[in-house]
Design a protein around this motif. Structure first.
Motif, PDB file in Angstrom:
ATOM      1  N   VAL A 265       0.842  -1.200   0.000  1.00 47.78           N
ATOM      2  CA  VAL A 265       0.000   0.000   0.000  1.00 47.78           C
ATOM      3  C   VAL A 265       0.872   1.243   0.000  1.00 47.78           C
ATOM      4  N   GLY A 266       1.893   1.271   0.866  1.00 47.61           N
ATOM      5  CA  GLY A 266       2.789   2.423   0.906  1.00 47.61           C
ATOM      6  C   GLY A 266       3.487   2.652  -0.404  1.00 47.61           C
ATOM      7  N   LEU A 267       3.925   1.570  -1.053  1.00 54.90           N
ATOM      8  CA  LEU A 267       4.623   1.687  -2.332  1.00 54.90           C
ATOM      9  C   LEU A 267       3.717   2.225  -3.423  1.00 54.90           C
ATOM     10  N   TYR A 268       2.593   1.558  -3.656  1.00 53.74           N
ATOM     11  CA  TYR A 268       1.719   1.938  -4.769  1.00 53.74           C
ATOM     12  C   TYR A 268       0.996   3.261  -4.516  1.00 53.74           C
ATOM     13  N   LEU A 269       0.512   3.459  -3.298  1.00 53.93           N
ATOM     14  CA  LEU A 269      -0.188   4.703  -3.006  1.00 53.93           C
ATOM     15  C   LEU A 269       0.796   5.873  -2.976  1.00 53.93           C
ATOM     16  N   GLY A 270       1.986   5.646  -2.413  1.00 57.76           N
ATOM     17  CA  GLY A 270       3.000   6.698  -2.395  1.00 57.76           C
ATOM     18  C   GLY A 270       3.394   7.121  -3.790  1.00 57.76           C
ATOM     19  N   GLY A 276       0.758  12.080  -9.214  1.00 56.77           N
ATOM     20  CA  GLY A 276      -0.290  13.084  -9.334  1.00 56.77           C
ATOM     21  C   GLY A 276       0.079  14.395  -8.679  1.00 56.77           C
ATOM     22  N   GLY A 277       0.873  14.316  -7.597  1.00 57.03           N
ATOM     23  CA  GLY A 277       1.145  15.496  -6.796  1.00 57.03           C
ATOM     24  C   GLY A 277       2.284  16.356  -7.270  1.00 57.03           C
ATOM     25  N   PRO A 313     -13.283  11.941 -10.512  1.00 63.62           N
ATOM     26  CA  PRO A 313     -12.366  10.785 -10.508  1.00 63.62           C
ATOM     27  C   PRO A 313     -12.238  10.124  -9.140  1.00 63.62           C
ATOM     28  N   LEU A 314     -12.455  10.876  -8.053  1.00 62.64           N
ATOM     29  CA  LEU A 314     -12.407  10.251  -6.731  1.00 62.64           C
ATOM     30  C   LEU A 314     -13.534   9.238  -6.577  1.00 62.64           C
ATOM     31  N   LEU A 327      -6.090   3.096  -8.453  1.00 62.01           N
ATOM     32  CA  LEU A 327      -4.935   3.986  -8.349  1.00 62.01           C
ATOM     33  C   LEU A 327      -4.945   5.054  -9.438  1.00 62.01           C
ATOM     34  N   GLY A 328      -5.314   4.672 -10.673  1.00 59.09           N
ATOM     35  CA  GLY A 328      -5.312   5.627 -11.780  1.00 59.09           C
ATOM     36  C   GLY A 328      -6.272   6.773 -11.561  1.00 59.09           C
ATOM     37  N   TRP A 329      -7.506   6.467 -11.202  1.00 57.91           N
ATOM     38  CA  TRP A 329      -8.500   7.516 -10.953  1.00 57.91           C
ATOM     39  C   TRP A 329      -8.123   8.353  -9.733  1.00 57.91           C
TER      40      TRP A 329
END
Length: 434
Positions: A265-270, A276-277, A313-314, A327-329
């Motif tokens: 989760v940390g890897l993919y979400l980070g 995006g950020g 998108p959220l 993850l994409g959206w």
């Protein structure tokens, strides 16, 4: 424009050193958010270790941090408006980094609560000084662009807190994740203290601007009657409920929805926060600068539009059954959301006197943390607990989107009202009586 003694005109700019300063302040922002939000990737481990509810987690993530953050912010802001700001930033990051490491020593809810308040003390002291410094290193025309780059720090910190914190928790445990995330900030504090130069206060203020700090009561009255400032500050506080919902609750949503490890989760979400950020704030800064050359009201209109735009998108992310689509959206939603920050931050700095910029930022952050963080995280946690008997593991996602939707609609209305107070041009001079 004629310049007063010690004042730099809009046409003259400092050299490349200002970008070095912006880089250090951006890293400070990154460490601030990383140390604040590493807590989110460790939520499930902490919940299991201390047998906590989502409501208690919301209090630890929000109220424990925010209450002391806003208390510390006001005296630190008054100090920032009359003393050496780079010293305040250096001391603040060193203190909150040590307190982040101290979270790893917690023995239960209340010891962790106290450690989180310590993180809030340090971080509450850095924001006003950092934004005030940026306003004295960049001209008004460049301010939106500079604030866009400063906002990258928040995105980097969100991504780093999740990615690095998740990997540290996987390799060691959640306690060592806090310790190892916190200590590097002490080194950055030393670098800031040794290498950063204080900018002349009010360098780009109009000729004849009074640079003396006003009495506290007069400063409060001037901000309270400044409709542009109050509109931007209140709109930001409501809108940032979306940002904190994304940064704090997305990791638990993923853990409960897809059943993957904390490290993954940390890897993919980070990485998603990072992808995006980073472009979002930069693009938002350049777009805001371009639009404001045509009409100042875009400092309010653009945040209003993005507040609602990110929710589409959220919604698609939270209802996706595919991990990749989720993850994409989400990455798109976050990029749209953070594109709004440059307009808000530059608008606040442009709408107030140089001698009250720090206090103005502290006031805005007071409402940000009271409404955006403490209230929203508590409400989402409480809603999740209430909905769990009926909705099961989907309860948290439903609560998160419901609060975000309400915040998006309310902030749009506030920003539209704020734009009406500006007029098409010259609102800065109008607010200052020029």
């Amino acid at each position: 424009m004629a310049s007063t003694p010690g004042r730099t005109t809009e046409g003259s700019r400092p050299g490349a050193y200002r970008w070095y300063v912006l880089g250090l302040l951006t890293l400070t922002s990154a460490f601030s958010v990383a140390d604040r939000l590493v807590f989110s990737i460790l939520l499930q481990d902490i919940k299991a270790a201390f047998s906590l509810t989502d409501t208690e987690l919301g209090l630890l993530g929000g109220a424990a941090f925010s209450i002391i953050y806003v208390i510390a912010g006001f005296p630190a802001a008054r100090l920032a408006d009359r003393s050496t700001r780079k010293t305040i930033v250096a001391a603040a990051i060193s203190f909150w980094s040590l307190m982040t490491a101290g979270c790893g020593l917690a023995t239960g809810f209340w010891t962790l609560f106290l450690a989180r308040t310590g993180v809030g003390v340090g971080e509450g002291c850095s924001g006003p000084s950092s934004q005030s410094l940026v306003a004295d290193y960049f001209t008004r025309a460049e301010l939106a662009k500079a604030m866009g780059f400063l906002t990258i720090g928040a995105s980097m910190g969100t991504a780093g807190g999740l990615l690095i914190g998740g990997q540290l928790a996987e390799i060691f445990d959640w306690r060592w994740a806090f310790v190892l995330m916190g200590l590097p900030g002490v080194v950055l504090g030393a670098i800031i203290y040794v290498t950063m130069r204080e900018a002349p206060r009010g360098r780009y203020a109009p000729a004849g601007t009074d640079m003396a700090q006003r009495p506290l009561g007069e400063t409060i009255r001037s901000l309270a009657t400044n409709r542009v400032f109050t509109g931007l500050a209140l709109g930001w506080a409501v809108q940032i409920m979306i940002g904190y919902a994304l940064a704090f609750w997305m990791a638990p949503v993923m853990l409960r929805t897809f059943g993957i490890s904390t490290g993954d989760v940390g890897l993919y979400l980070g990485l998603t926060f990072f992808l995006g950020g980073i472009p979002g704030p930069i693009l938002g800064g350049y777009v805001t600068q371009w639009l404001c050359l045509r009409d100042e009201r875009w400092r309010a209109w653009l945040p209003g539009v993005t507040s609602l735009g990110c929710l589409i998108p959220l919604a698609l992310s939270l209802t996706s059954e595919s991990f990749g689509a989720f993850l994409g959206w989400f990455g798109l939603a976050y990029a749209i959301y953070v594109a709004s920050q440059a307009g808000i931050m530059s608008g606040i700095q442009a709408a107030v006197e140089p001698a009250s910029r720090g206090f103005a930022v502290a006031t805005a952050l007071f409402f940000n943390n009271l409404i955006g963080q403490a209230l929203s995280l508590f409400v989402i946690g409480a809603m999740s607990d209430a909905l769990t008997p009926m909705q099961g593991e989907s309860a948290l996602a439903i609560a998160m989107f419901g609060v975000s939707l309400a915040a998006g609609i309310a902030s749009l209305a506030i920003f539209v009202w704020t734009a009406r107070q500006m007029g098409p041009s010259g609102y800065l001079e109008k607010m200052r009586g020029g």
